[in-house]
Write a protein that holds these residues in place. Structure first.
Motif, PDB file in Angstrom:
ATOM      1  N   UNK A 188       0.835  -1.139   0.083  1.00 35.38           N
ATOM      2  CA  UNK A 188      -0.290  -0.140  -0.167  1.00 35.38           C
ATOM      3  C   UNK A 188       0.766   1.137  -0.333  1.00 35.38           C
ATOM      4  N   UNK A 189       0.353   1.819  -0.959  1.00 34.91           N
ATOM      5  CA  UNK A 189       1.420   3.626  -0.542  1.00 34.91           C
ATOM      6  C   UNK A 189       0.636   4.862  -0.187  1.00 34.91           C
ATOM      7  N   UNK A 190       1.055   4.928   0.767  1.00 33.10           N
ATOM      8  CA  UNK A 190       0.374   6.068   1.534  1.00 33.10           C
ATOM      9  C   UNK A 190       0.305   7.590   1.157  1.00 33.10           C
ATOM     10  N   UNK A 191      -0.537   8.090   0.486  1.00 32.44           N
ATOM     11  CA  UNK A 191      -1.198   9.596   0.165  1.00 32.44           C
ATOM     12  C   UNK A 191      -1.417  10.098   1.051  1.00 32.44           C
ATOM     13  N   UNK A 192      -1.185  12.125   0.465  1.00 37.78           N
ATOM     14  CA  UNK A 192      -2.068  13.079   1.159  1.00 37.78           C
ATOM     15  C   UNK A 192      -3.375  13.133  -0.122  1.00 37.78           C
ATOM     16  N   UNK A 193      -4.149  12.686  -0.423  1.00 40.15           N
ATOM     17  CA  UNK A 193      -5.164  13.145  -2.160  1.00 40.15           C
ATOM     18  C   UNK A 193      -5.007  14.531  -1.633  1.00 40.15           C
ATOM     19  N   UNK A 194      -5.542  14.938  -3.330  1.00 42.49           N
ATOM     20  CA  UNK A 194      -5.950  16.194  -3.549  1.00 42.49           C
ATOM     21  C   UNK A 194      -7.271  16.228  -2.919  1.00 42.49           C
ATOM     22  N   UNK A 195      -8.317  17.693  -2.225  1.00 42.42           N
ATOM     23  CA  UNK A 195      -9.907  18.091  -2.533  1.00 42.42           C
ATOM     24  C   UNK A 195     -10.584  17.115  -3.746  1.00 42.42           C
ATOM     25  N   UNK A 196      -9.899  17.356  -5.080  1.00 42.82           N
ATOM     26  CA  UNK A 196     -11.073  16.989  -6.091  1.00 42.82           C
ATOM     27  C   UNK A 196     -10.442  15.980  -6.087  1.00 42.82           C
ATOM     28  N   UNK A 197      -9.052  14.830  -5.689  1.00 45.01           N
ATOM     29  CA  UNK A 197      -9.267  13.556  -5.925  1.00 45.01           C
ATOM     30  C   UNK A 197     -10.196  13.153  -5.451  1.00 45.01           C
ATOM     31  N   UNK A 198     -10.365  12.986  -3.895  1.00 49.86           N
ATOM     32  CA  UNK A 198     -11.455  12.873  -2.846  1.00 49.86           C
ATOM     33  C   UNK A 198     -12.826  13.484  -3.559  1.00 49.86           C
ATOM     34  N   UNK A 199     -13.157  14.302  -4.086  1.00 52.21           N
ATOM     35  CA  UNK A 199     -14.727  14.165  -4.343  1.00 52.21           C
ATOM     36  C   UNK A 199     -15.099  13.308  -5.548  1.00 52.21           C
ATOM     37  N   UNK A 200     -13.613  13.343  -6.556  1.00 50.87           N
ATOM     38  CA  UNK A 200     -13.620  12.937  -7.740  1.00 50.87           C
ATOM     39  C   UNK A 200     -14.370  10.940  -7.316  1.00 50.87           C
ATOM     40  N   UNK A 201     -13.326  10.748  -6.096  1.00 46.27           N
ATOM     41  CA  UNK A 201     -13.135   9.031  -5.319  1.00 46.27           C
ATOM     42  C   UNK A 201     -15.035   8.787  -4.766  1.00 46.27           C
ATOM     43  N   UNK A 202     -15.483  10.053  -4.065  1.00 41.69           N
ATOM     44  CA  UNK A 202     -16.650   9.703  -3.077  1.00 41.69           C
ATOM     45  C   UNK A 202     -17.854   9.324  -4.634  1.00 41.69           C
ATOM     46  N   UNK A 203     -17.833  10.301  -5.262  1.00 44.29           N
ATOM     47  CA  UNK A 203     -18.689  10.644  -6.495  1.00 44.29           C
ATOM     48  C   UNK A 203     -18.766   9.049  -7.062  1.00 44.29           C
ATOM     49  N   UNK A 204     -17.451   8.702  -7.177  1.00 47.16           N
ATOM     50  CA  UNK A 204     -17.216   7.198  -8.075  1.00 47.16           C
ATOM     51  C   UNK A 204     -18.269   6.458  -6.733  1.00 47.16           C
ATOM     52  N   UNK A 205     -17.786   6.132  -5.687  1.00 42.14           N
ATOM     53  CA  UNK A 205     -18.143   5.672  -4.924  1.00 42.14           C
ATOM     54  C   UNK A 205     -19.837   5.528  -4.784  1.00 42.14           C
ATOM     55  N   UNK A 206     -20.392   6.623  -4.648  1.00 39.26           N
ATOM     56  CA  UNK A 206     -21.875   6.614  -4.894  1.00 39.26           C
ATOM     57  C   UNK A 206     -22.302   6.488  -5.439  1.00 39.26           C
ATOM     58  N   UNK A 207     -21.897   6.878  -7.083  1.00 35.81           N
ATOM     59  CA  UNK A 207     -22.739   6.187  -8.370  1.00 35.81           C
ATOM     60  C   UNK A 207     -22.973   4.888  -8.664  1.00 35.81           C
ATOM     61  N   UNK A 208     -21.296   4.273  -8.421  1.00 35.63           N
ATOM     62  CA  UNK A 208     -21.469   2.921  -8.040  1.00 35.63           C
ATOM     63  C   UNK A 208     -22.653   2.287  -7.011  1.00 35.63           C
ATOM     64  N   UNK A 209     -23.071   2.479  -5.819  1.00 39.08           N
ATOM     65  CA  UNK A 209     -23.630   2.677  -4.691  1.00 39.08           C
ATOM     66  C   UNK A 209     -24.906   1.929  -5.362  1.00 39.08           C
ATOM     67  N   UNK A 210     -25.488   3.922  -5.960  1.00 39.43           N
ATOM     68  CA  UNK A 210     -27.107   3.570  -6.560  1.00 39.43           C
ATOM     69  C   UNK A 210     -26.759   2.472  -7.871  1.00 39.43           C
ATOM     70  N   UNK A 211     -25.915   2.371  -8.518  1.00 40.27           N
ATOM     71  CA  UNK A 211     -26.034   1.815  -9.647  1.00 40.27           C
ATOM     72  C   UNK A 211     -26.587  -0.219  -8.642  1.00 40.27           C
TER      73      UNK A 211
END
Length: 254
Positions: free
Chosen positions: A224-247
């Protein structure tokens, strides 16, 4: 007869010198590999990379084939009136500026890297507030850095690093963000020495052989490569997870 032998000896000597010069020129003409690190001062993962990974190249000889540049901005954001906020708060903005000032005041890598390493070691230990002790520890004059970060010079330096970080293509998604010869290493950033050795066109340092062998073993294990994500990346990841859950939910009810 003697003169012919003498001319032959001189001819052989000139040939030898020519070949030696060509070989010497060839071995020294290889350009250094560009190594860029985009980071932020209070990110524990950036600190870890600097003191436990990047510092190694100063010990194993890899630094001799590398043009290393540091960009202390990371996931900071510009606000109104050319002000900025930092992911880990005002103290990170301060130390980003302090480290930018160190690079500016002491442009030689051998001068500013030990200072930055000292500061990041304290960050790693949770003692970042003691960063000024690095001046005494390294025998450095604090005045150039103090004058810089307390003036508009420090702010201008940070705005410069903001522009350079913003110009990254593709944009950085997290820090530490490691780029070798213009190519981001993404999640493979901890294996940066392998990429440097592959990119270098001259005779390889012996450390390249050791790293090549070690990387083969390392890649066989999950890591595992520990990193600090940008705010945009965090938002995009959350949106993808939400969309996956909805689907998935829609699949269940249809």
């Amino acid at each position: 007869m003697a003169s012919q032998n003498l001319r032959r000896i001189i001819s052989l000597l000139l040939t030898y010198l020519t070949i030696t010069q060509i070989c010497s020129a060839t071995s020294n003409s290889a350009e250094k590999v560009k190594l860029d690190l985009y980071y932020e001062s209070l990110c524990p993962y950036s600190a870890d990379f600097i003191i436990n990974d990047l510092a190694i190249i100063f010990q194993n000889g890899i630094i001799d084939i590398v043009d290393l540049r540091l960009f202390p901005w990371g996931n900071a954001k510009l606000t109104s009136n050319n002000s900025f906020t930092c992911q880990h708060g005002p103290n990170e903005c301060l130390l980003n500026t302090v480290e930018a000032c160190a690079i500016h005041a002491w442009p030689n890598l051998d001068d500013h890297f030990p200072f930055i390493t000292c500061v990041e070691s304290l960050v790693y230990e949770g003692k970042y507030y003691q960063w000024e002790t690095c001046f005494k520890e390294l025998g450095l004059d604090p005045e150039p850095i103090t004058d810089c970060y307390k003036s508009e010079v420090g702010k201008k330096l940070e705005l410069k690093y903001a522009a350079l970080t913003d110009a990254l293509k593709p944009p950085h998604k997290y820090v530490p963000w490691v780029v070798v010869d213009g190519k981001p290493l993404l999640e493979d950033f901890e294996d940066f020495i392998t990429y440097i050795c592959k990119a270098y066109k001259g005779p390889k340092p012996s450390a390249c052989n050791v790293v090549s062998f070690a990387s083969v073993i390392t890649k066989k294990t999950s890591h595992v490569h520990p990193v600090s994500y940008t705010e945009q990346t965090i938002k995009a990841t959350l949106l993808m997870k939400m969309w996956s859950f909805i689907q998935s939910w829609m699949d269940l009810i249809i």
